[in-house]
Design a protein around this motif. Structure first.
Motif, PDB file in Angstrom:
ATOM      1  N   ASP A  52     -44.268  50.266 -17.154  1.00  0.00           N
ATOM      2  CA  ASP A  52     -42.832  50.006 -17.055  1.00  0.00           C
ATOM      3  C   ASP A  52     -42.075  51.340 -17.001  1.00  0.00           C
ATOM      4  O   ASP A  52     -41.723  51.924 -18.018  1.00  0.00           O
ATOM      5  N   MET A  53     -41.818  51.804 -15.779  1.00  0.00           N
ATOM      6  CA  MET A  53     -41.155  53.100 -15.611  1.00  0.00           C
ATOM      7  C   MET A  53     -39.733  53.091 -16.163  1.00  0.00           C
ATOM      8  O   MET A  53     -39.261  54.104 -16.676  1.00  0.00           O
ATOM      9  N   GLU A  54     -39.044  51.964 -16.085  1.00  0.00           N
ATOM     10  CA  GLU A  54     -37.693  51.895 -16.645  1.00  0.00           C
ATOM     11  C   GLU A  54     -37.722  52.079 -18.158  1.00  0.00           C
ATOM     12  O   GLU A  54     -36.854  52.750 -18.725  1.00  0.00           O
ATOM     13  N   LEU A  55     -38.693  51.493 -18.819  1.00  0.00           N
ATOM     14  CA  LEU A  55     -38.845  51.660 -20.260  1.00  0.00           C
ATOM     15  C   LEU A  55     -39.126  53.120 -20.582  1.00  0.00           C
ATOM     16  O   LEU A  55     -38.534  53.685 -21.509  1.00  0.00           O
ATOM     17  N   ILE A  56     -40.002  53.732 -19.834  1.00  0.00           N
ATOM     18  CA  ILE A  56     -40.344  55.137 -20.069  1.00  0.00           C
ATOM     19  C   ILE A  56     -39.108  56.017 -19.891  1.00  0.00           C
ATOM     20  O   ILE A  56     -38.836  56.898 -20.715  1.00  0.00           O
ATOM     21  N   LYS A  57     -38.335  55.757 -18.840  1.00  0.00           N
ATOM     22  CA  LYS A  57     -37.106  56.531 -18.613  1.00  0.00           C
ATOM     23  C   LYS A  57     -36.105  56.314 -19.734  1.00  0.00           C
ATOM     24  O   LYS A  57     -35.470  57.265 -20.213  1.00  0.00           O
ATOM     25  N   ALA A  58     -35.955  55.050 -20.173  1.00  0.00           N
ATOM     26  CA  ALA A  58     -35.006  54.748 -21.250  1.00  0.00           C
ATOM     27  C   ALA A  58     -35.419  55.431 -22.547  1.00  0.00           C
ATOM     28  O   ALA A  58     -34.570  55.980 -23.263  1.00  0.00           O
ATOM     29  N   GLN A  59     -36.698  55.422 -22.843  1.00  0.00           N
ATOM     30  CA  GLN A  59     -37.179  56.069 -24.066  1.00  0.00           C
ATOM     31  C   GLN A  59     -37.012  57.585 -23.968  1.00  0.00           C
ATOM     32  O   GLN A  59     -36.649  58.238 -24.948  1.00  0.00           O
ATOM     33  N   SER A  60     -37.278  58.131 -22.792  1.00  0.00           N
ATOM     34  CA  SER A  60     -37.102  59.574 -22.596  1.00  0.00           C
ATOM     35  C   SER A  60     -35.645  59.960 -22.820  1.00  0.00           C
ATOM     36  O   SER A  60     -35.345  60.946 -23.498  1.00  0.00           O
ATOM     37  N   LYS A  61     -34.757  59.153 -22.249  1.00  0.00           N
ATOM     38  CA  LYS A  61     -33.321  59.415 -22.390  1.00  0.00           C
ATOM     39  C   LYS A  61     -32.902  59.291 -23.861  1.00  0.00           C
ATOM     40  O   LYS A  61     -32.191  60.142 -24.386  1.00  0.00           O
ATOM     41  N   LYS A  62     -33.377  58.250 -24.517  1.00  0.00           N
ATOM     42  CA  LYS A  62     -33.018  57.983 -25.924  1.00  0.00           C
ATOM     43  C   LYS A  62     -33.444  59.142 -26.826  1.00  0.00           C
ATOM     44  O   LYS A  62     -32.695  59.571 -27.695  1.00  0.00           O
ATOM     45  N   TYR A  63     -34.637  59.630 -26.631  1.00  0.00           N
ATOM     46  CA  TYR A  63     -35.180  60.637 -27.532  1.00  0.00           C
ATOM     47  C   TYR A  63     -34.923  62.073 -27.091  1.00  0.00           C
ATOM     48  O   TYR A  63     -35.251  63.009 -27.796  1.00  0.00           O
TER      49      TYR A  63
END
Length: 67
Positions: A52-63
């Motif tokens: 899930d690339m969107e999840l990975i991007k969201a987590q990257s952005k969050k952290y």
């Protein structure tokens, strides 16, 4: 009623390696079906973390501190 079942068992008993081959094939089919089902469940629950690339991007952005 059990005579046909017993006769079939007696035939299988004559070739034990073939029985193991049948079991192995069945296990491979079951393993593939289980993997497909698990993939569908993870996708539906949105827990397919590694795909899930969107999840990975969201987590990257969050952290990373980005908002």
């Amino acid at each position: 009623e059990l005579a046909p079942i017993r006769a079939r068992r007696a035939e299988f008993e004559k070739d034990i390696p073939a029985v193991y081959d049948i079991l192995k094939e069945g296990s491979e089919v079951a393993r593939a079906a289980a993997a497909q089902t698990l993939s569908e469940v993870k996708k539906a629950m949105k827990i397919n973390y590694f795909d899930d690339m969107e999840l990975i991007k969201a987590q990257s952005k969050k952290y990373s501190g980005e908002n």
